[in-house]
Structure formats: C-alpha cells, structure tokens
Motif scaffolding. Structure first.
Motif, mmCIF file in Angstrom:
data_model
loop_
_atom_site.group_PDB
_atom_site.id
_atom_site.type_symbol
_atom_site.label_atom_id
_atom_site.label_comp_id
_atom_site.label_asym_id
_atom_site.label_seq_id
_atom_site.Cartn_x
_atom_site.Cartn_y
_atom_site.Cartn_z
ATOM 1 N N TYR A 14 0.798 -1.375 0.006
ATOM 2 C CA TYR A 14 0.058 0.017 0.140
ATOM 3 C C TYR A 14 0.910 1.190 0.175
ATOM 4 C CZ TYR A 14 -4.862 -1.641 0.818
ATOM 5 O OH TYR A 14 -6.256 -2.155 0.777
ATOM 6 N N GLU A 15 1.769 1.230 1.115
ATOM 7 C CA GLU A 15 2.676 2.370 0.974
ATOM 8 C C GLU A 15 3.453 2.818 -0.327
ATOM 9 O OE1 GLU A 15 3.209 1.600 5.936
ATOM 10 O OE2 GLU A 15 5.143 1.399 4.516
ATOM 11 N N ILE A 57 0.998 4.039 -2.902
ATOM 12 C CA ILE A 57 0.485 5.439 -2.680
ATOM 13 C C ILE A 57 1.432 6.347 -2.832
ATOM 14 C CG2 ILE A 57 -0.264 6.834 -0.913
ATOM 15 C CD1 ILE A 57 -2.062 4.388 0.033
ATOM 16 N N LYS A 58 2.580 6.133 -2.450
ATOM 17 C CA LYS A 58 3.686 7.089 -2.744
ATOM 18 C C LYS A 58 4.250 7.242 -4.003
ATOM 19 C CE LYS A 58 6.707 5.737 0.824
ATOM 20 N NZ LYS A 58 7.658 5.304 1.434
ATOM 21 N N SER A 106 -3.504 5.595 -7.237
ATOM 22 C CA SER A 106 -3.495 4.684 -5.964
ATOM 23 C C SER A 106 -4.065 5.328 -4.792
ATOM 24 C CB SER A 106 -2.376 3.918 -5.744
ATOM 25 O OG SER A 106 -1.588 3.334 -6.682
ATOM 26 N N PHE A 107 -5.067 4.906 -4.323
ATOM 27 C CA PHE A 107 -5.706 5.665 -2.809
ATOM 28 C C PHE A 107 -6.304 4.660 -2.138
ATOM 29 C CE2 PHE A 107 -5.926 8.667 -6.706
ATOM 30 C CZ PHE A 107 -5.635 9.944 -6.041
ATOM 31 N N LEU A 120 -7.326 -0.856 -1.720
ATOM 32 C CA LEU A 120 -6.522 0.109 -2.642
ATOM 33 C C LEU A 120 -7.074 0.219 -3.857
ATOM 34 C CD1 LEU A 120 -3.651 1.298 -2.654
ATOM 35 C CD2 LEU A 120 -2.835 -0.855 -3.612
ATOM 36 N N THR A 136 -6.780 1.277 -7.606
ATOM 37 C CA THR A 136 -5.584 1.485 -8.442
ATOM 38 C C THR A 136 -6.318 1.664 -9.893
ATOM 39 O OG1 THR A 136 -5.451 -0.891 -9.018
ATOM 40 C CG2 THR A 136 -4.236 -0.073 -7.256
#
Ligand SMILES: Nc1ncnc2c1ncn2[C@@H]1O[C@H](COP(=O)(O)OP(=O)(O)O)[C@@H](O)[C@H]1O
Ligand SMILES: C=C(OP(=O)(O)O)C(=O)O
Ligand SMILES: [Ca+2]
Ligand SMILES: [Mn+2]
Length: 656
Positions: free
Chosen positions: A146-147, A150-151, A156-157, A164, A166
C-alpha cells in the motif's frame, strides 16, 4: 508582555518552563522519556523486525534438502542470486546487482545483503546499466505494498473501506489478440494451432527480443517487486511461480490471487517452476516480427517464462498462469477448468463453468456453501483443487444487498481496479463505469467468510454450465444429457451486449471452447474427453443455466433476477431439481423443469416470457444457426475412445 521565566540564560533563547513531578500537576510528563537520542533513532524504533521464520523440520524440506543445511544468511544470499539470475540479460549476463529493500530507506534495513555479480569475465563490454543496483522488494506484505503504491503510483488511493484503489492504465481488460506462444519442435506437436485456436505463434528469437526489452526495462528501475508464490492447492501438483513486476499494484494483485507461502515455505522456495516478467508500463516494439500493436503477452513453455509488455491490466498475469496450467496439468491426466467451485455442508461439490461475466464468481460465492474457488480449478484423481489463492470479482453495480460476501471482502488488502470514488469520502460508486465497465476487486479467498481452506474438495456432484444469453431464448435452467453436456462444453456459448452506448445494440454471440478458449493450450476435444470420462466415473449431473435475458432479447426483455438464479442453483445443489417433471424444448431439445421452488413457473419456459411470439421463434432459430455454424469446425473430431460418442455429441446440438 508577561515574563516567561526568571532563568533567562543570557538572551540565548526563551526561558524554560519548569515543571516539577512532585507538585502533582503535569501528570502527562511523568512517563519515562524515549530512549532514542535522535529523530532517526526514534523512527528506527517504530518498526519491530519480523521474527526469523520458524525453525525448519526435516519433513518440510523434502526436495530441498540442500537448503536445509544452510544458515539463514546463506539462504537469503541464494535467494538474491536466484532473483539476480531471473533478471539476467544481454547487457548484464549474470543478472543485476540486487539488494533487498527499498532504496528510499537506506540504512534502515538490517539485511541489505547485496549480491555482486561482477567477478565474471564479461563477453561483451559492460554498459552503464550493468553498473547500477536494482533493489528487490521481495514478497512484501499488503501494508508495505500500500505504502509503495500510494507513494509512487499515480491513481492509487485508499477507499473508505480500506481497499487499495488502482488504475490499470489504458488497458482495462485482457488483450487476447496480442497473446503469443513460442512454437518450437515440441509445442508445434503438442499444442492446438490454426483456425479457432487462441495460440498465435511466435519464434524463440522474437521471444528473446521481447524478454530482453522487458528485463532491460525492469533493470533500469531503482526497484522491482518480486513475488514467489504457488499455484494449485493440491500439494502433489503444486507449481512454484515467480512474478517480477514494476508496480506495487501488480505485486499486491498477485499476492492476493496466487497461493501465499507460509514463512517456512518462503525460506525454502528454491528455484521457481515458472517466471513472469511484467513490464506492462513499457510497450513492445512494433517493428519486432509478429507484433501487431504495442502490447505483447508472450509465453515460452520451454523456458518456463512469460513476458508482458504494453498492458498493465493485472488479469493478464493470472490468466497467463492459467494457460500454463492448461498445458502442464493434462500431461498429468489432470483436467484444468475455467470454473468456479463450491461445496455444501454435506460435501456435495458443484462446478460453475462460464465465460467472463456469466456468474462464476457471483454464484460460487454463496452464504450457504463453502467457497473452494471462483475461477480456476483442477480435477484430478484426488478430487477438485483450486489453482489460485484469491478471487477476482466484477464490481459493476455491486450492492451489499445482492452480493454481501463480495461487498464485505472489499476491505484492507483488496485491490480495487478502475473504480470511481468520491474524492473526499473515498466512498466507491459501483454504478460508475466512467473508467470501464470491467471494474474489479481482487481479494484473498479467506476474505470470504465461508471459504473452504485448504481449497480442495471431493469429486463434483453437479456441473453447471452458465451462459449469459442476451438473445433471451435459452431457458433459465435445463438438465443436460452427457452428449448435450459435451456439446455445450465444446461450444462454450455466451452472448453479451457489444457496448454500453445508448440505444439498443444487437447481442453478440461468443463461442469459446471449454468456456475458456483464450486459455486452453491443447485441442478442446482433449479437455472434453477428460470431462466426459470424469463425469461418468463419478456420476455428476450437468445443467445449463441462463444468467442472461428473459422476456425478449437485450433491449426488450430484462436480465433474469439474480435472486431467481440463486433459487435455481439452490434447487440443483439440494438435489430437489432432479425430481421435477421435465419437458423438452423445441430446437435445442433441452429438458426444462415445470417447477422450481421460489421461481415463478411461467419464466421457466422462455417462450412464455416473450410477448412477440414470432420474434421469439426467429431469435431462437437465429441462435441455433449460430451454434451450428460454430460447431462445424469440431464436427470431424473424435472425442474419447469410441466414435459413437462423437456422433452423439453432434446430434445433441440444436435440430431444426
Ligand atoms: N441472474 C444473474 N446471475 C448471475 N449474475 C448476474 C445475474 N444478474 C446480474 N448478474 C451480475 O453479472 C455479473 C457476473 O459476474 P461474475 O460473477 O464476476 O462473472 P464471472 O466470474 O463468470 O466472470 C455480476 O456483476 C452479477 O452481479
Ligand atoms: C479475469 C478474467 O476472468 P473472469 O471474467 O472469468 O472472472 C478475465 O477473463 O479477464
Ligand atoms: Ca474467468
Ligand atoms: Mn470471475
């Protein structure tokens, strides 16, 4: 201005506020101060190192005896070497220098064991890319993925339920026309080629060109994701797969869809049986021989590899592996099936065949039954086993009322592809098809509360063929004879509506042999013969269920209510439907029941539901004609050992 204190240290800054523990005021200060001396040190305390995996026992290490005697560190090193070898290319013959961990977290990992591979004599000059490191993010957990997503990955939210969300990019479905299989001496003999076959050939050299393109792309990145996982819950026929990909989305998708190894199994994974190189963000070169677009999905069975270029649709990976199983399993006398599967409390197993969107996932996910799997299975001497470790549900128009188990599975860890959500509340609008009609949720099978773990079961009692008939002429349910079962299995019919634009559109009949021609590798009759043999041996009954239209074709009638279809399926499972009174339909010669509990009897014969009887007759004959035409290519094939069966199957089609 009030004075802040009286011990102003010579104008060096503000005075200190004194607090005394014994005055009983500042209780919140009474805890011990943090041990860390610096911010970095404080942050390093936040994450506890995972415990080393469970000590290994002899039994667990069968076939990997050499691994057992190694220290943990040596095993880590071997794993990195194996990954490095997977990523070997022309510019870096033995593979890149690989480092475990995220490059953004330098120094944080206590295990940055790097593998340097430059103690060899290169046969070609070293390039710049050969000098760089590639960081390997190996079997990350959902939280870590996830990290990463998102980064680093636009689109991606986290949704309001923790899934998640995408975006898969330009491609939101599979690209069967861009799939290629390497034709070599062996596969030329073994596989189904030519008219009607999904296998479009490519040569070994072109495969290597595309492989190099994918590997070079992956090696050019700072980091790549590697998943080492399993296929097939039958331990005797388990396949080890490695997926190398550039996106956290892809890694999490496969984490959910393949079988997740235990820590012990991960430690002793060894060499994979098959490897996917997913460089989907990067196109293939259209000037490469055999390429007709910028997308290419290439399978090389001899090298045990698959390369993906030019499509980020994640379903391509799962269905690519399914193709592999359709090649490997029949060699072991095991039938691979594009079907869902569930089991009653008494151990009665049902298979649900059907093309995309016909209801495999929806109908195999059933509150009253145990879910074995929603899409890919093997039928062996041992019974049924799921190939996968997760489900991939369509989510267009998903509702809590109609599909509560799928609804509730959309939570932390689930990948939600191409859905639309509120930018603030992050609540998903499942009715919104702005991105695509094919919105999807991929979740681990244990997210369904009544999943059967391990995902295996005894030999099936019922075989349910699903067709979403947008012509609206097939009956909601009919009982099939064995030759009819074979006829409909080989035909693999469904009819969906072409587009989602306004106005009425002609239904499009699709025939896909074995209800999954896009994935089969051998001639359809090979799978059909195995199905006949197994159904006879274990006494299974087959049914044809129309999950599509009633009362007229698409645009005039309406889709059969899911609640009615569920009642029909309930009656099949309970055995009750076997005792109904049957009557034969015209043209298709299907046995239809007079009554099904909970379903209005008048809908059981489609002819009754059409207001325009002439239009019904005409549409029925039109569909029958399409069936006939489709079957022509199979007419001269032998199925199983005796010729009589082939004749019977041919006769089991529509007659008019
Ligand atoms: N009568 C019905 N039977 C089955 N599915 C239905 C029916 N009516 C509507 N649907 C919808 O059709 C879709 C079937 O998709 P899914 O189960 O994912 O298909 P598959 O797994 O075969 O690709 C779901 O969105 C489901 O809600
Ligand atoms: C993922 C797929 O499977 P299904 O629609 O059968 O669930 C697909 O066909 O792309
Ligand atoms: Ca499928
Ligand atoms: Mn499905």
């Amino acid at each position: 201005m009030a004075e802040l204190g009286n011990d102003n240290g010579g104008g060096k800054g503000l005075a200190r506020i004194e607090t005394k523990a014994e005055d009983g005021i500042c209780h919140d200060d009474s805890a011990l101060p943090v041990k860390a001396q610096t911010i970095d040190e404080l942050h390093s305390l936040q994450k506890k190192r995972s415990l080393p995996s469970t000590p290994m026992t002899e039994g667990l290490l069968q076939g990997n005896a050499a691994f057992a005697t190694l220290s943990e560190e040596e095993r880590h090193k071997l794993r990195l070497q194996s990954i490095s070898a997977s990523l070997a290319s022309l510019t870096r013959e033995t593979g890149p220098k690989v480092v475990k961990g995220d490059p953004a977290r330098k120094g944080e990992s206590s295990k940055t064991s790097a593998v340097h591979h430059h103690d060899f004599t290169p046969t070609i000059s070293i390039s710049d890319s050969a000098l760089k490191f590639t960081h390997i993010l190996y079997n990350l957990s959902p939280a870590e993925l996830y990290e990463q997503a998102i980064k680093n990955e636009k689109g991606s939210f986290i949704t309001s339920t923790g899934a998640l969300a995408t975006l898969s990019g330009a491609k939101t479905g599979r690209s069967p026309r861009d799939k290629r299989i390497v034709k070599d001496e062996t596969t030329a003999e073994e596989l189904w080629w030519g008219k009607g076959s999904p296998n479009i050939e490519m040569d070994e050299h072109t495969f290597m060109v595309n492989r190099e393109r994918a590997v070079d792309y992956l090696n050019s990145l700072d980091k790549v994701f590697v998943n080492d996982q399993f296929l097939n819950w039958d331990p005797e026929h388990r396949i080890k797969v490695r997926i190398v990909s550039a996106r956290a989305y892809h890694s999490l998708f496969m984490h959910n869809m393949c079988i997740r190894p235990t820590p012990e199994e991960m430690e002793n994974f060894g060499t994979p049986d098959f490897t996917i190189y997913n460089a989907g963000q990067f196109p293939c070169n259209r000037y490469t021989h055999y390429m007709t677009s910028s997308t290419s999905i290439d399978i090389n069975l001899a090298r045990k590899e698959m390369v993906i270029l030019g499509t980020q649709y994640a379903g391509e990976m799962k269905k690519g592996l399914f193709g592999l199983m359709h090649y490997l399993m029949p060699k072991r006398q095991i039938l691979s099936l594009h079907s869902g599967c569930n089991m009653g409390k008494d151990g009665d197993v049902a298979l649900f065949f059907g093309l995309s969107g016909t209801g495999k996932t929806t109908l195999s996910t059933d509150r009253n039954r145990l879910l074995i799997g929603d899409d890919e299975h093997c039928w062996s001497e041992n019974g049924i086993s799921n190939i996968e470790g997760g489900c991939y549900a369509k989510c267009i128009d998903l509702s809590m009322e109609k599909e509560p188990d799928i609804w509730n599975a959309i939570k932390f860890g689930t990948v939600l592809e191409n859905v639309v959500f509120d930018e603030h509340t992050r609540e998903v609008d499942y009715s919104d098809n702005s991105v695509t009609e094919n919105t999807r949720a991929a979740y681990p099978i244990e997210y369904i509360p009544n999943a059967k773990l391990p995902c295996v079961g005894p030999h099936p009692k019922n075989v349910i063929l699903l067709a979403c008939d947008a012509f609206g002429v097939l009956p909601p349910v009919s009982k099939l004879t064995l030759p009819q079962t074979m006829y409909h299995f080989i035909s693999g019919y469904t009819a969906l509506v072409a587009g989602t634009e306004e106005g009425i559109k002609e239904p499009q009949a699709t025939f896909s042999a074995c209800f999954g021609a896009a994935f089969i590798m051998l001639h359809p009759t090979r799978y059909a013969a195995m199905l006949v043999e197994k159904m006879q041996k274990y006494g299974a009954t087959a049914w044809l269920v129309n999950t599509g239209w009633s009362g007229g074709r698409y645009g005039i009638g309406s889709r059969i209510k899911l609640s009615y279809t569920r009642k029909i399926i309930d009656a099949i499972h309970s055995g009750g439907l076997l005792n109904a009174n049957y009557q034969k339909t015209q043209v298709f010669g299907l046995e239809i029941p007079a009554e099904v509990e909970g379903v209005p009897s008048e809908i059981l014969d489609s002819a009754n539901t059409w207001l325009d009887k002439a239009a019904y007759e005409e549409t029925l004959l039109k569909l029958a004609g399409l069936f006939k035409k489709n079957f022509e290519v199979f007419a001269n094939y032998k199925i199983g050992q005796d010729d009589k069966l082939a004749e019977e199957i041919l006769a089991a089609g529509p007659n008019f």
